[in-house]
Design an enzyme around this catalytic site. Sequence first.
Site, PDB file in Angstrom:
ATOM      1  N   GLY A 253      37.700  39.121  43.726  1.00  0.00           N
ATOM      2  CA  GLY A 253      36.269  39.386  43.829  1.00  0.00           C
ATOM      3  C   GLY A 253      35.544  38.836  45.026  1.00  0.00           C
ATOM      4  O   GLY A 253      34.372  39.152  45.233  1.00  0.00           O
ATOM      5  N   PRO A 296      43.030  38.117  44.784  1.00  0.00           N
ATOM      6  CA  PRO A 296      42.213  38.792  45.790  1.00  0.00           C
ATOM      7  C   PRO A 296      42.801  40.134  46.201  1.00  0.00           C
ATOM      8  O   PRO A 296      44.018  40.276  46.344  1.00  0.00           O
ATOM      9  CB  PRO A 296      42.255  37.822  46.969  1.00  0.00           C
ATOM     10  CG  PRO A 296      43.521  37.056  46.787  1.00  0.00           C
ATOM     11  CD  PRO A 296      43.770  36.960  45.312  1.00  0.00           C
ATOM     12  N   ARG A 298      40.338  42.903  48.109  1.00  0.00           N
ATOM     13  CA  ARG A 298      39.502  43.184  49.273  1.00  0.00           C
ATOM     14  C   ARG A 298      39.580  42.094  50.341  1.00  0.00           C
ATOM     15  O   ARG A 298      39.749  42.385  51.521  1.00  0.00           O
ATOM     16  CB  ARG A 298      38.056  43.316  48.795  1.00  0.00           C
ATOM     17  CG  ARG A 298      37.084  43.823  49.843  1.00  0.00           C
ATOM     18  CD  ARG A 298      35.646  43.649  49.361  1.00  0.00           C
ATOM     19  NE  ARG A 298      35.438  44.155  48.028  1.00  0.00           N
ATOM     20  CZ  ARG A 298      35.025  45.391  47.734  1.00  0.00           C
ATOM     21  NH1 ARG A 298      34.787  46.245  48.703  1.00  0.00           N
ATOM     22  NH2 ARG A 298      34.859  45.759  46.480  1.00  0.00           N
ATOM     23  N   CYS A 371      32.173  69.596  52.153  1.00  0.00           N
ATOM     24  CA  CYS A 371      31.139  70.550  51.775  1.00  0.00           C
ATOM     25  C   CYS A 371      30.114  69.904  50.868  1.00  0.00           C
ATOM     26  O   CYS A 371      29.870  70.366  49.753  1.00  0.00           O
ATOM     27  CB  CYS A 371      31.773  71.743  51.093  1.00  0.00           C
ATOM     28  SG  CYS A 371      32.933  72.539  52.187  1.00  0.00           S
TER      29      CYS A 371
HETATM   30  N1  LLP Z   1      41.950  41.654  39.620  1.00  0.00           N
HETATM   31  C1  LLP Z   1      41.524  42.619  38.800  1.00  0.00           C
HETATM   32  C2  LLP Z   1      41.922  42.598  37.398  1.00  0.00           C
HETATM   33  C3  LLP Z   1      40.706  43.652  39.298  1.00  0.00           C
HETATM   34  O1  LLP Z   1      40.280  44.596  38.483  1.00  0.00           O
HETATM   35  C4  LLP Z   1      40.353  43.657  40.669  1.00  0.00           C
HETATM   36  C5  LLP Z   1      39.504  44.713  41.217  1.00  0.00           C
HETATM   37  C6  LLP Z   1      40.841  42.639  41.487  1.00  0.00           C
HETATM   38  C7  LLP Z   1      41.625  41.638  40.932  1.00  0.00           C
HETATM   39  C8  LLP Z   1      40.558  42.571  42.964  1.00  0.00           C
HETATM   40  O2  LLP Z   1      39.224  42.429  43.270  1.00  0.00           O
HETATM   41  P1  LLP Z   1      38.782  42.241  44.809  1.00  0.00           P
HETATM   42  O3  LLP Z   1      39.313  40.914  45.267  1.00  0.00           O
HETATM   43  O4  LLP Z   1      39.362  43.351  45.590  1.00  0.00           O
HETATM   44  O5  LLP Z   1      37.314  42.278  44.778  1.00  0.00           O
HETATM   45  N2  LLP Z   1      36.641  50.400  44.153  1.00  0.00           N
HETATM   46  C9  LLP Z   1      35.694  49.303  44.300  1.00  0.00           C
HETATM   47  C10 LLP Z   1      36.299  47.993  43.915  1.00  0.00           C
HETATM   48  C11 LLP Z   1      36.852  47.969  42.521  1.00  0.00           C
HETATM   49  C12 LLP Z   1      37.526  46.666  42.179  1.00  0.00           C
HETATM   50  C13 LLP Z   1      38.310  46.812  40.918  1.00  0.00           C
HETATM   51  N3  LLP Z   1      39.017  45.645  40.509  1.00  0.00           N
HETATM   52  C14 LLP Z   1      35.164  49.287  45.724  1.00  0.00           C
HETATM   53  O6  LLP Z   1      35.582  50.116  46.521  1.00  0.00           O
HETATM   54  O7  LLP Z   1      34.320  48.461  46.066  1.00  0.00           O
END
Ligand code: LLP
Length: 440
Positions: A253, A296, A298, A371
């Site tokens: 996150g 992590p 993103r 489109c």
């Molecule tokens: N762990 C779990 C259980 C998750 O569901 C997620 C992301 C992560 C880790 C990784 O989170 P991050 O570190 O990447 O924030 N499509 C959306 C983001 C959806 C995230 C879903 N879960 C976007 O493009 O912003």
Amino acid sequence: MRLGTHRVNARGHLEIGGCDALELAEQFGTPLYVLDEETLRDRCQAYRAAFERLKPDTQIVYAAKAALNRAICQIVAEEGLGLDVASGGELYTALQAGFPRERIYLHGVYKTDAELEMALRAGVGAIVIDNFEEIERLRALAGLKPSLLPGSHSIPVMLRIAPEVDADTHPLIRTGQRDSKFGFHLQNGDAYRATERVLREARFRLLGFHCHIGSQISDLAAFAAAAQAMVEFASAVRQRYGYLAPLLNLGGGLAVRYMPDEQLPSVEMYAEVVVNALRAACQQKGYPEPALGVEPGRSLIAEAGVTLYRVGAVKHIPHEHSNLPREYLIVDGGISDNPRPQMYGAQYTAVHVSRAAEPHTRPYRLVGKHCETDPIIDCALLPETHAGDVLAVLTTGAYAYSMSSQYNRYPRPAMVAVRGGVARLIVRRETYEDIVRMDC
Ligand code: LLP
């Protein structure tokens, strides 16, 4: 905005991983996903180093949904991270890439029997159970096919808990709040009932608890609140059932910087807040400190990715009631290679690849070729730009390629990994044959 190995070379072109971005566009075509391998590796190492010095028993698990293919799997495996997979397809990719199975965690709010079976057969590190139906289906599956059980005869599982922490982020990517579909909730007692159920079942080995409060979160206090909520829950579980959790995984996150003026916490600050919060909560509750997991996605890969587009048309469209730029640049990609601007109002920054050294001060509207109205950047600051020019949209490494589609039946772009001046094709461009391949 300076990112990873980006620099302006002697020709005044954007260079990534030692490769001239204009040459990449010419050699591999556009749109093109470019993965800066050094940056991805650096981010993996930065995460490991940040936690290593504070809490060496932290497991860093890459969230595959951010972007996954076999090459990415191999890089992440080489960097010593674990892998969170959220579907059979992600698991299949990991297995194909030879990712160490014991470091794989299977997630998902609805895992089918086939996906559960695949994970059991593979011998993944843990299945992170989301709901009661899944507990029963997993139990039944192991009962029906005892050969799927690991040598220890018990399935390593974790329970996903909704910690009821409201993180400040886009509502579509917030997941830890009370009104959320994910995991077992605290207030209605589900989290306790699920724990009791799993502890009673000899076929399960409960490794600990998991939560994930959302994505693109810059307020570190939300992660601290999640850590505290999870320790409080674990401590209440201990009182009720005498179970001590060896592992608490707090999900992913951490936000990344998409725009040059954004101020965001570093991974070192994040590690400090999370570890301190976990430690403080454990001390307060007299709870033996468990190992920590973070997931992590993103913040490991977003900055390692760039999308190259070629401008196809420039339109000047006056409008007296809008203060958005009046010059449109229509490029050869859009919602099919990156739906994030449309889905979440996501913002990006662009660089003119062959005029990278010139001042980027002229406002343009960067739009896609589909489109429908598919903005890429509402106000892209660039030097004067013409049809035929190549633009780089920065920080597209996370959730662009992984959320891509064939909308309008456009073949998906290729991906190249660049490092030390060498470009390696890691995903080939789809063809029209690929487009009709599944049609019966
Ligand atoms: N762990 C779990 C259980 C998750 O569901 C997620 C992301 C992560 C880790 C990784 O989170 P991050 O570190 O990447 O924030 N499509 C959306 C983001 C959806 C995230 C879903 N879960 C976007 O493009 O912003």
